[in-house]
Design a protein around this motif. Sequence first.
Motif, short mmCIF file in Angstrom:
data_model
loop_
_atom_site.label_atom_id
_atom_site.label_comp_id
_atom_site.label_asym_id
_atom_site.label_seq_id
_atom_site.Cartn_x
_atom_site.Cartn_y
_atom_site.Cartn_z
N PHE A 143 110.46 23.09 -40.57
CA PHE A 143 110.50 24.62 -40.59
C PHE A 143 109.83 25.22 -40.06
N LYS A 144 110.51 26.70 -39.86
CA LYS A 144 109.72 27.96 -39.14
C LYS A 144 109.66 28.80 -40.58
N SER A 145 109.33 29.69 -40.37
CA SER A 145 108.56 30.51 -41.31
C SER A 145 107.80 32.21 -41.10
N ARG A 146 108.44 32.72 -41.05
CA ARG A 146 107.60 33.69 -40.96
C ARG A 146 107.26 35.01 -42.51
N ILE A 147 105.95 35.32 -42.05
CA ILE A 147 105.51 35.48 -43.66
C ILE A 147 105.38 36.96 -43.88
N ARG A 148 106.39 37.04 -44.82
CA ARG A 148 106.65 38.90 -45.56
C ARG A 148 105.59 39.08 -46.75
N ALA A 149 104.60 37.89 -47.25
CA ALA A 149 103.71 38.47 -48.08
C ALA A 149 102.23 38.88 -47.14
N ARG A 150 102.38 39.99 -47.68
CA ARG A 150 100.90 41.45 -47.65
C ARG A 150 99.57 41.08 -48.44
N ASP A 151 99.99 40.34 -49.61
CA ASP A 151 98.66 40.44 -49.94
C ASP A 151 98.55 38.96 -50.80
N PHE A 152 97.52 38.87 -51.12
CA PHE A 152 97.46 37.56 -52.86
C PHE A 152 98.45 37.39 -53.79
N ASP A 153 98.10 38.51 -54.04
CA ASP A 153 98.78 39.59 -55.69
C ASP A 153 100.52 39.35 -55.40
N LEU A 170 102.82 30.15 -34.95
CA LEU A 170 103.46 30.77 -33.58
C LEU A 170 103.53 32.40 -32.80
N GLU A 171 103.42 33.38 -33.91
CA GLU A 171 103.11 34.17 -34.08
C GLU A 171 102.29 35.19 -34.87
N GLY A 172 101.45 36.56 -34.24
CA GLY A 172 101.34 37.18 -35.69
C GLY A 172 99.76 36.39 -35.83
N GLU A 173 99.21 36.85 -36.98
CA GLU A 173 97.85 36.13 -37.29
C GLU A 173 97.84 36.46 -38.85
N VAL A 174 97.69 35.17 -39.26
CA VAL A 174 97.91 35.10 -41.04
C VAL A 174 96.58 34.71 -41.82
N CYS A 175 96.66 34.74 -42.91
CA CYS A 175 95.03 34.72 -43.31
C CYS A 175 95.99 33.56 -44.49
N GLY A 199 96.06 23.95 -54.29
CA GLY A 199 96.97 25.42 -54.17
C GLY A 199 96.79 26.01 -53.54
N HIS A 200 97.76 26.54 -52.60
CA HIS A 200 97.54 27.15 -51.25
C HIS A 200 99.05 28.33 -50.78
N VAL A 201 98.12 29.85 -50.67
CA VAL A 201 99.72 30.46 -49.74
C VAL A 201 99.12 31.07 -48.91
N LEU A 202 99.93 31.67 -48.55
CA LEU A 202 99.59 32.65 -46.77
C LEU A 202 100.40 33.89 -46.27
N ILE A 203 99.26 34.72 -45.70
CA ILE A 203 99.88 36.08 -46.19
C ILE A 203 99.39 36.81 -44.55
N SER A 204 100.61 37.49 -44.29
CA SER A 204 100.68 38.11 -42.74
C SER A 204 99.64 39.40 -42.40
N ILE A 205 98.54 39.24 -41.97
CA ILE A 205 97.56 40.51 -41.59
C ILE A 205 97.90 41.04 -40.43
N SER A 206 98.59 40.68 -39.41
CA SER A 206 98.50 41.01 -38.28
C SER A 206 99.82 42.61 -38.05
N LYS A 207 99.98 43.18 -37.13
CA LYS A 207 100.56 44.29 -37.73
C LYS A 207 101.70 44.28 -37.97
N GLU A 208 102.53 42.79 -37.20
CA GLU A 208 103.77 41.86 -37.66
C GLU A 208 103.84 41.52 -38.20
N ASP A 209 104.59 41.39 -39.03
CA ASP A 209 105.50 39.56 -39.49
C ASP A 209 104.86 38.59 -38.58
N ALA A 210 104.02 37.68 -39.43
CA ALA A 210 103.05 36.44 -38.32
C ALA A 210 104.55 35.38 -39.02
N GLN A 211 104.93 34.73 -38.11
CA GLN A 211 105.46 33.02 -38.07
C GLN A 211 104.80 31.75 -37.67
#
Length: 218
Positions: A143-153, A170-175, A199-211
């Motif tokens: 599956f493809k995912s656009r990462i909306r989360a911007r903070d670990f919290d 695929l697009e942008g940058e994530v942590c 345990g794992h989580v993902l957040i977007s750190i680029s200007k646009e939401d990462a994919q």
Amino acid sequence: MINEHKERYVSAEKINMQEAKIVKVEKNNEEQPIAPLDLGQRLKDIRIQLGLTLEEASKRTGLARSTLSKIENEQISPTFQALQKLATGLDIDIPQIFEPPKTKGAAGRRDITLAEQGKPHPTATYEHELLATQLSNKKMVPFKSRIRARDFDAYAEWVRHDGEEFLLVLEGEVCFYSEFYEPVNLMVGDSVYYDASMGHVLISISKEDAQILWVTAK
């Protein structure tokens, strides 16, 4: 007299041989026993195929996370009302829950998903697009995912589930945060393969939401 006795003996022997053949045929024609349905595992497989955590499945079905966990681990049996909530929340029919797992997949299977034609599945932190949804009993769930989360919290807890997982940006940058490693930033073309029970989580750190492209293997 002796000949008559021989004839009776031969006749009896033929009857015994015929009976033995009948028993053998009946034994060979016996239906193979059907393996009992592991309802908890079946529900867990459906949840994982949909890319849902226990927390997300709880919100969609209205069943407590602890209740879902106990059902999946065969600690309790779901009531009919619980099955109705599961079917409604997971957008499936009740008969699908009781569909027996297939031991072998059909040879030559394939499923094409055209661009932007995957099944949408938004959550609070991700906007998933489920791929290859026509195939059941897959060994991998892409599956493809656009990462909306911007903070670990943004996450109430670590995401973890059975199997192994691969992700490709695929697009942008994530942590990428993981339970036993330092956070790492990933850019377009970068990928990571990991044990999904960690345990794992993902957040977007680029200007646009990462994919990203995600592939979960059982």
